[in-house]
Design a protein around this motif. Sequence first.
Motif, PDB file in Angstrom:
ATOM      1  N   CYS A   1     -32.116  31.406  16.994  1.00 58.69           N
ATOM      2  CA  CYS A   1     -31.144  32.504  16.914  1.00 58.69           C
ATOM      3  C   CYS A   1     -30.043  32.230  15.887  1.00 58.69           C
TER       4      CYS A   1
ATOM      5  N   ARG B   1     -32.662  25.977  16.537  1.00 56.73           N
ATOM      6  CA  ARG B   1     -32.310  27.068  17.449  1.00 56.73           C
ATOM      7  C   ARG B   1     -32.543  28.339  16.645  1.00 56.73           C
TER       8      ARG B   1
ATOM      9  N   MET C   1     -35.356  34.623  23.645  1.00 51.70           N
ATOM     10  CA  MET C   1     -33.926  34.368  23.434  1.00 51.70           C
ATOM     11  C   MET C   1     -33.113  34.862  24.623  1.00 51.70           C
ATOM     12  N   ALA C   2     -32.204  34.010  25.115  1.00 51.21           N
ATOM     13  CA  ALA C   2     -31.374  34.408  26.250  1.00 51.21           C
ATOM     14  C   ALA C   2     -29.988  34.852  25.798  1.00 51.21           C
ATOM     15  N   CYS C   3     -29.366  34.112  24.862  1.00 52.37           N
ATOM     16  CA  CYS C   3     -28.007  34.489  24.459  1.00 52.37           C
ATOM     17  C   CYS C   3     -27.985  35.136  23.071  1.00 52.37           C
ATOM     18  N   GLY C   4     -28.704  34.564  22.111  1.00 53.27           N
ATOM     19  CA  GLY C   4     -28.744  35.120  20.761  1.00 53.27           C
ATOM     20  C   GLY C   4     -27.707  34.546  19.821  1.00 53.27           C
TER      21      GLY C   4
ATOM     22  N   GLY D   1     -26.602  30.881  19.976  1.00 47.08           N
ATOM     23  CA  GLY D   1     -26.545  29.422  19.877  1.00 47.08           C
ATOM     24  C   GLY D   1     -26.071  28.685  21.103  1.00 47.08           C
ATOM     25  N   ALA D   2     -25.778  29.376  22.208  1.00 53.91           N
ATOM     26  CA  ALA D   2     -25.154  28.713  23.353  1.00 53.91           C
ATOM     27  C   ALA D   2     -26.146  28.147  24.364  1.00 53.91           C
ATOM     28  N   CYS D   3     -27.312  28.758  24.524  1.00 53.88           N
ATOM     29  CA  CYS D   3     -28.171  28.390  25.661  1.00 53.88           C
ATOM     30  C   CYS D   3     -29.275  27.394  25.308  1.00 53.88           C
ATOM     31  N   PHE D   4     -29.571  27.193  24.046  1.00 55.96           N
ATOM     32  CA  PHE D   4     -30.640  26.310  23.564  1.00 55.96           C
ATOM     33  C   PHE D   4     -32.018  26.756  24.074  1.00 55.96           C
ATOM     34  N   GLY D   5     -32.134  28.016  24.435  1.00 61.61           N
ATOM     35  CA  GLY D   5     -33.405  28.498  24.983  1.00 61.61           C
ATOM     36  C   GLY D   5     -34.420  28.874  23.925  1.00 61.61           C
ATOM     37  N   CYS D   6     -33.996  28.963  22.684  1.00 62.52           N
ATOM     38  CA  CYS D   6     -34.880  29.518  21.646  1.00 62.52           C
ATOM     39  C   CYS D   6     -35.411  28.440  20.714  1.00 62.52           C
TER      40      CYS D   6
HETATM   41  S1  FES Z   1     -30.959  32.219  22.288  1.00 60.85           S
HETATM   42 FE1  FES Z   1     -29.422  30.963  23.174  1.00 60.85          FE
HETATM   43  S2  FES Z   1     -29.331  29.285  21.780  1.00 60.85           S
HETATM   44 FE2  FES Z   1     -30.718  30.651  20.823  1.00 60.85          FE
END
Ligand code: FES
Length: 267
Positions: A258, A256, A234-237, A239-244
């Motif tokens: 997070c 997502r 997780m990068a942001c935690g 919902g903003a980065c879509f990394g998770c």
């Molecule tokens: S950690 Fe960034 S969208 Fe889930």
Amino acid sequence: MGKAPAPWGRRLCAVTGNRASGGYRLFSLLDRDGPEPRPGQFYMLATARRWQERGGRPFLPRAFSVADADPEGDGLRLDFLVEGIGPGTDRLCALEPGEEVWVNGPLGNSFSDPGRAAGAILVGGGIGVAPLALWRRRLAARNVPARVLLGFRDEAHSGGLDDLFSCCEVGLASDDGHVGHRGYVTDLLAAMLEGDDAASAAVYACGPPPMLDAVALLCGERGVACELAMESPMACGYGACFGCGVPKPGGEGYLRLCVDGPVVRLG
Ligand code: FES
Ligand SMILES: Cc1cc2nc3c(=O)[nH]c(=O)nc-3n(C[C@H](O)[C@H](O)[C@H](O)COP(=O)(O)OP(=O)(O)OC[C@H]3O[C@@H](n4cnc5c(N)ncnc54)[C@H](O)[C@@H]3O)c2cc1C
């Protein structure tokens, strides 16, 4: 007691303790401004000092499940169980009382009530025991029967037992046989669910992906309600980065984790 709602900005919290718990570390923060977390929720954490020590890593904060939370002084004591596996977790393992940690949370969803099930079965693997500790305490406070099954790879990769599960009976398994059943914790779950029907229990699990797959299979075969606390980087935690993103279990598309998780309900 913390106040609602969950703050968006990060805030500084003081470290009030850090001790060994088996092969893991259990550290506490005093949160004066955040709301009380629900079991299964997580926080994004980064130390105020020396966070980017190892060649600039870790640059981003890291996600951690809250293992316990209790009113203390003029705030809330938050406990985290951490296994050092890289620059972020190693730094958190080395925290000293009086240091400060940037905290964002509580974030994500939480475990839900057993509903029509007669009780709860909590299944934890490795560091995945952390969110189940707070869930067990909350269930006990509401007199919901809960059975606990925990599994560890070996002694070095185990912890939290005496500190977080001391006042309940725990079924134990270990891959190397140093404690409890020699084998997987899912062997214990299979035996427990043997002959049971769908109304006998709701299962809550957190642990490595193969363990979660096995839990999902066992519960799916019996129609037993099941919730998995999952992990992904997780990068942001929030919902903003879509990394998770992780594939939706049994469905099309992605979650997502997070914001749609970390607790994923199956069936
Ligand atoms: S950690 Fe960034 S969208 Fe889930
Ligand atoms: C919702 C959530 C709750 C968590 N709760 C806890 C907890 O209570 N205690 C705890 O010790 N850890 C927990 N984690 C895992 C923890 O966030 C990672 O281990 C941590 O980010 C690793 O950071 P690092 O800088 O130490 O190591 P890194 O160098 O960032 O990672 C070390 C290795 O682990 C892999 N990795 C890192 N993060 C993850 C992840 N989330 N899922 C799968 N692989 C990963 C990396 O690819 C790399 O191989 C949780 C993660 C999530 C998403």
